[in-house]
Design a protein around this motif. Structure first.
Motif, PDB file in Angstrom:
ATOM      1  N   PHE A 125       0.821  -1.210   0.000  1.00 45.67           N
ATOM      2  CA  PHE A 125       0.000   0.000   0.000  1.00 45.67           C
ATOM      3  C   PHE A 125       0.854   1.259   0.000  1.00 45.67           C
ATOM      4  N   PHE A 126       0.198   2.361  -0.371  1.00 43.61           N
ATOM      5  CA  PHE A 126       0.721   3.706  -0.185  1.00 43.61           C
ATOM      6  C   PHE A 126      -0.063   4.345   0.954  1.00 43.61           C
ATOM      7  N   CYS A 127       0.586   5.199   1.724  1.00 45.78           N
ATOM      8  CA  CYS A 127      -0.108   5.990   2.732  1.00 45.78           C
ATOM      9  C   CYS A 127       0.171   7.460   2.423  1.00 45.78           C
ATOM     10  N   TYR A 128      -0.851   8.146   1.913  1.00 49.04           N
ATOM     11  CA  TYR A 128      -0.695   9.548   1.541  1.00 49.04           C
ATOM     12  C   TYR A 128      -1.349  10.442   2.594  1.00 49.04           C
ATOM     13  N   GLY A 129      -0.657  11.512   2.976  1.00 50.52           N
ATOM     14  CA  GLY A 129      -1.268  12.549   3.788  1.00 50.52           C
ATOM     15  C   GLY A 129      -1.885  13.584   2.864  1.00 50.52           C
ATOM     16  N   ILE A 184      -5.404  14.481   6.481  1.00 52.99           N
ATOM     17  CA  ILE A 184      -5.830  13.148   6.898  1.00 52.99           C
ATOM     18  C   ILE A 184      -5.031  12.112   6.123  1.00 52.99           C
ATOM     19  N   ASN A 185      -4.680  11.015   6.788  1.00 54.26           N
ATOM     20  CA  ASN A 185      -3.957   9.926   6.137  1.00 54.26           C
ATOM     21  C   ASN A 185      -4.925   9.077   5.327  1.00 54.26           C
ATOM     22  N   CYS A 186      -4.497   8.710   4.116  1.00 54.42           N
ATOM     23  CA  CYS A 186      -5.312   7.876   3.234  1.00 54.42           C
ATOM     24  C   CYS A 186      -4.533   6.612   2.895  1.00 54.42           C
ATOM     25  N   LEU A 187      -5.074   5.475   3.287  1.00 57.37           N
ATOM     26  CA  LEU A 187      -4.436   4.185   3.052  1.00 57.37           C
ATOM     27  C   LEU A 187      -4.889   3.665   1.702  1.00 57.37           C
ATOM     28  N   CYS A 188      -3.983   3.630   0.726  1.00 57.83           N
ATOM     29  CA  CYS A 188      -4.313   3.280  -0.647  1.00 57.83           C
ATOM     30  C   CYS A 188      -3.630   1.964  -1.008  1.00 57.83           C
ATOM     31  N   TRP A 189      -4.403   0.898  -1.102  1.00 56.81           N
ATOM     32  CA  TRP A 189      -3.844  -0.426  -1.377  1.00 56.81           C
ATOM     33  C   TRP A 189      -3.434  -0.538  -2.834  1.00 56.81           C
ATOM     34  N   LYS A 190      -2.304  -1.190  -3.061  1.00 57.78           N
ATOM     35  CA  LYS A 190      -1.822  -1.419  -4.423  1.00 57.78           C
ATOM     36  C   LYS A 190      -2.581  -2.586  -5.037  1.00 57.78           C
ATOM     37  N   ASN A 191      -2.852  -2.477  -6.338  1.00 55.86           N
ATOM     38  CA  ASN A 191      -3.427  -3.639  -7.014  1.00 55.86           C
ATOM     39  C   ASN A 191      -2.302  -4.556  -7.499  1.00 55.86           C
ATOM     40  N   ASP A 192      -2.677  -5.628  -8.138  1.00 56.93           N
ATOM     41  CA  ASP A 192      -1.677  -6.637  -8.534  1.00 56.93           C
ATOM     42  C   ASP A 192      -0.640  -6.080  -9.500  1.00 56.93           C
ATOM     43  N   LEU A 193      -1.084  -5.180 -10.397  1.00 58.60           N
ATOM     44  CA  LEU A 193      -0.144  -4.649 -11.380  1.00 58.60           C
ATOM     45  C   LEU A 193       0.929  -3.803 -10.715  1.00 58.60           C
ATOM     46  N   LEU A 194       0.553  -3.042  -9.683  1.00 60.65           N
ATOM     47  CA  LEU A 194       1.536  -2.219  -8.996  1.00 60.65           C
ATOM     48  C   LEU A 194       2.462  -3.059  -8.132  1.00 60.65           C
ATOM     49  N   ARG A 195       1.924  -4.150  -7.570  1.00 60.54           N
ATOM     50  CA  ARG A 195       2.783  -5.017  -6.756  1.00 60.54           C
ATOM     51  C   ARG A 195       3.847  -5.696  -7.602  1.00 60.54           C
ATOM     52  N   ARG A 241       0.288  -1.590 -16.856  1.00 59.18           N
ATOM     53  CA  ARG A 241       0.904  -1.402 -15.544  1.00 59.18           C
ATOM     54  C   ARG A 241       1.476  -0.001 -15.408  1.00 59.18           C
ATOM     55  N   GLN A 242       2.108   0.488 -16.465  1.00 57.45           N
ATOM     56  CA  GLN A 242       2.684   1.830 -16.429  1.00 57.45           C
ATOM     57  C   GLN A 242       1.595   2.898 -16.312  1.00 57.45           C
ATOM     58  N   ALA A 243       0.460   2.692 -17.002  1.00 56.65           N
ATOM     59  CA  ALA A 243      -0.649   3.645 -16.903  1.00 56.65           C
ATOM     60  C   ALA A 243      -1.226   3.658 -15.495  1.00 56.65           C
ATOM     61  N   GLN A 244      -1.367   2.461 -14.921  1.00 53.37           N
ATOM     62  CA  GLN A 244      -1.856   2.363 -13.552  1.00 53.37           C
ATOM     63  C   GLN A 244      -0.912   3.048 -12.584  1.00 53.37           C
ATOM     64  N   GLN A 245       0.369   2.840 -12.793  1.00 49.41           N
ATOM     65  CA  GLN A 245       1.358   3.422 -11.892  1.00 49.41           C
ATOM     66  C   GLN A 245       1.341   4.944 -11.961  1.00 49.41           C
ATOM     67  N   SER A 246       1.173   5.493 -13.172  1.00 47.98           N
ATOM     68  CA  SER A 246       1.177   6.954 -13.316  1.00 47.98           C
ATOM     69  C   SER A 246      -0.014   7.590 -12.616  1.00 47.98           C
ATOM     70  N   ARG A 247      -1.145   6.859 -12.507  1.00 44.35           N
ATOM     71  CA  ARG A 247      -2.331   7.432 -11.866  1.00 44.35           C
ATOM     72  C   ARG A 247      -2.354   7.175 -10.363  1.00 44.35           C
ATOM     73  N   CYS A 248      -1.681   6.119  -9.898  1.00 42.20           N
ATOM     74  CA  CYS A 248      -1.777   5.726  -8.486  1.00 42.20           C
ATOM     75  C   CYS A 248      -0.514   5.998  -7.683  1.00 42.20           C
ATOM     76  N   HIS A 249       0.581   6.295  -8.375  1.00 45.94           N
ATOM     77  CA  HIS A 249       1.836   6.563  -7.688  1.00 45.94           C
ATOM     78  C   HIS A 249       2.052   8.070  -7.688  1.00 45.94           C
ATOM     79  N   LEU A 250       1.746   8.728  -6.589  1.00 44.94           N
ATOM     80  CA  LEU A 250       1.800  10.184  -6.522  1.00 44.94           C
ATOM     81  C   LEU A 250       3.007  10.661  -5.753  1.00 44.94           C
TER      82      LEU A 250
END
Length: 365
Positions: free
Chosen positions: A72-76, A84-95, A125-134
């Motif tokens: 997961f990612f934990c973003y403030g 507020i902290n937001c717990l954002c779980w990674k999907n299989d492609l990001l893992r 996977r790269q598209a997913q990463q660009s939207r979910c990896h901040l």
């Protein structure tokens, strides 16, 4: 907005929470209010803002802190009112980010010039990463349930993504929408009255609004005067005088006629606030027009959109709802409310007479 605190004794029974539409929606609350909400004593994980039960929220803010783990990612997230902290779980492609994705030479040669599933999976996977990896400073939108972990309030994201907003259009729209939601919904308490048997009771005011609406539907009227419906509300007025327990003498209270007029006034005001009714002309002779039945109003709105959509200023995105409201007020009725106009626009859109090109912008179909 200040978060409303409430004692446990003020909590409505949990089986009735579903009657509040906010309970099933992602509430767009300020972070400050999410942090200050009171947790339910009946069901852990349910919180209250102004007596309204909430467990899912929708937040838009800037990433000000970041932690990453394998799963997961934990973003403030800071929306300007709090963090507020937001717990954002990674999907299989990001893992699988570190896993090899290139195939052997034989397979690559065979797929040359055709569909290569390994290459397509890598693109996804790269598209997913660009939207979910901040990174810190980027804009994040998060939707999910609220929870308290280690005495800290946080959001467990069911949906999250990076928002590309170079001209701040999304943030401006958000800042306009959320205060309106507070005024029209969140800051109005969720009230349920119960009778002595514990059953849900309807207040005379709620009954009065339903009686008026039933009259409008059954008679198919486009306009009416207060005295047309006043007698229909008479059964809702108690004729029994209140008495004092000691002397058993009537206590001074408004007459039944006064109660009836007050009940009618409040019911009509509620229906006006909701846009169901409006007064085309304010005069001594009170005439209430039924928004959904006013064909002339519908025609006036369509004419404004038809004519102004041809202008260069509105050709691309269509007419903004506030422009339509101003134009219709000038041409048809100075007393038309924004809520009444929005009901008309929704009806016209459902009938495919107009379409919304973007939020709050409309043009002819």
């Amino acid at each position: 907005m200040q978060a409303a605190t409430m004692d446990s004794v003020e909590e409505s029974p949990s089986m009735l929470w579903g009657l509040d539409p906010i309970f099933s929606a992602f509430a767009k609350l300020y972070v400050r209010d999410i942090l200050n909400m009171t947790e339910s004593t009946q069901v852990p994980g349910i919180y209250f803002y102004n007596s309204r039960p909430i467990f899912k929220v929708d937040v838009l803010g800037t990433v000000v802190s970041k932690r990453e783990r394998n799963d997961f990612f934990c973003y403030g997230v800071d929306d300007g009112t709090g963090v507020i902290n937001c717990l954002c779980w990674k999907n299989d492609l990001l893992r699988e980010e570190g896993a090899p994705t290139k195939s052997g030479g034989t397979h690559s040669d065979g797929a040359q010039g055709g569909f290569n599933p390994v290459a397509e999976l890598e693109k996804l996977r790269q598209a997913q990463q660009s939207r979910c990896h901040l990174e810190i400073g980027e804009l994040l939108r998060v939707r999910g349930p609220v929870k308290t972990s280690r005495q800290q309030r946080e959001i467990t994201a069911s949906v999250y993504y990076k928002v590309n907003d170079p001209v701040m259009a999304v943030q401006i729209a958000w800042m306009m929408e959320v205060p309106q939601l507070y005024r029209e919904c969140y800051d109005k308490p969720f009230l349920l009255q119960h009778d002595a048997m514990g059953n849900l009771a309807t207040t005379p005011l709620n009954k009065a609004t339903h009686v008026i609406m039933d009259f409008v539907k059954q008679k198919s009227v486009s306009r009416f005067r207060p005295y047309d419906v006043q007698d229909l509300l008479q059964p809702l007025i108690s004729s029994k005088p209140q008495t004092a327990s000691a002397a058993q003498e009537p206590v001074a209270c408004p007459s039944s006629g006064q109660q009836l007029r007050q009940l009618l006034k409040e019911a009509l005001q509620i229906l006006q606030d909701e846009g169901v009714l409006y007064r085309k002309v304010k005069s001594q002779e009170e005439v209430y027009h039924v928004t959904a039945e006013d064909k002339d109003l519908f025609m006036a709105v369509k004419d404004v959109i038809r004519e102004d959509s041809k202008r260069e200023k509105y050709a691309e995105r269509g007419c903004h709802v506030l422009h339509i409201l101003s134009a219709v007020r000038q041409r048809y009725s100075l007393n038309l409310s924004k809520t009444a106009l929005e009901l008309v626009l929704k009806s016209l859109e459902c009938n495919s007479d107009i379409i919304s090109t973007s939020e709050n912008h409309y043009t002819l179909f």
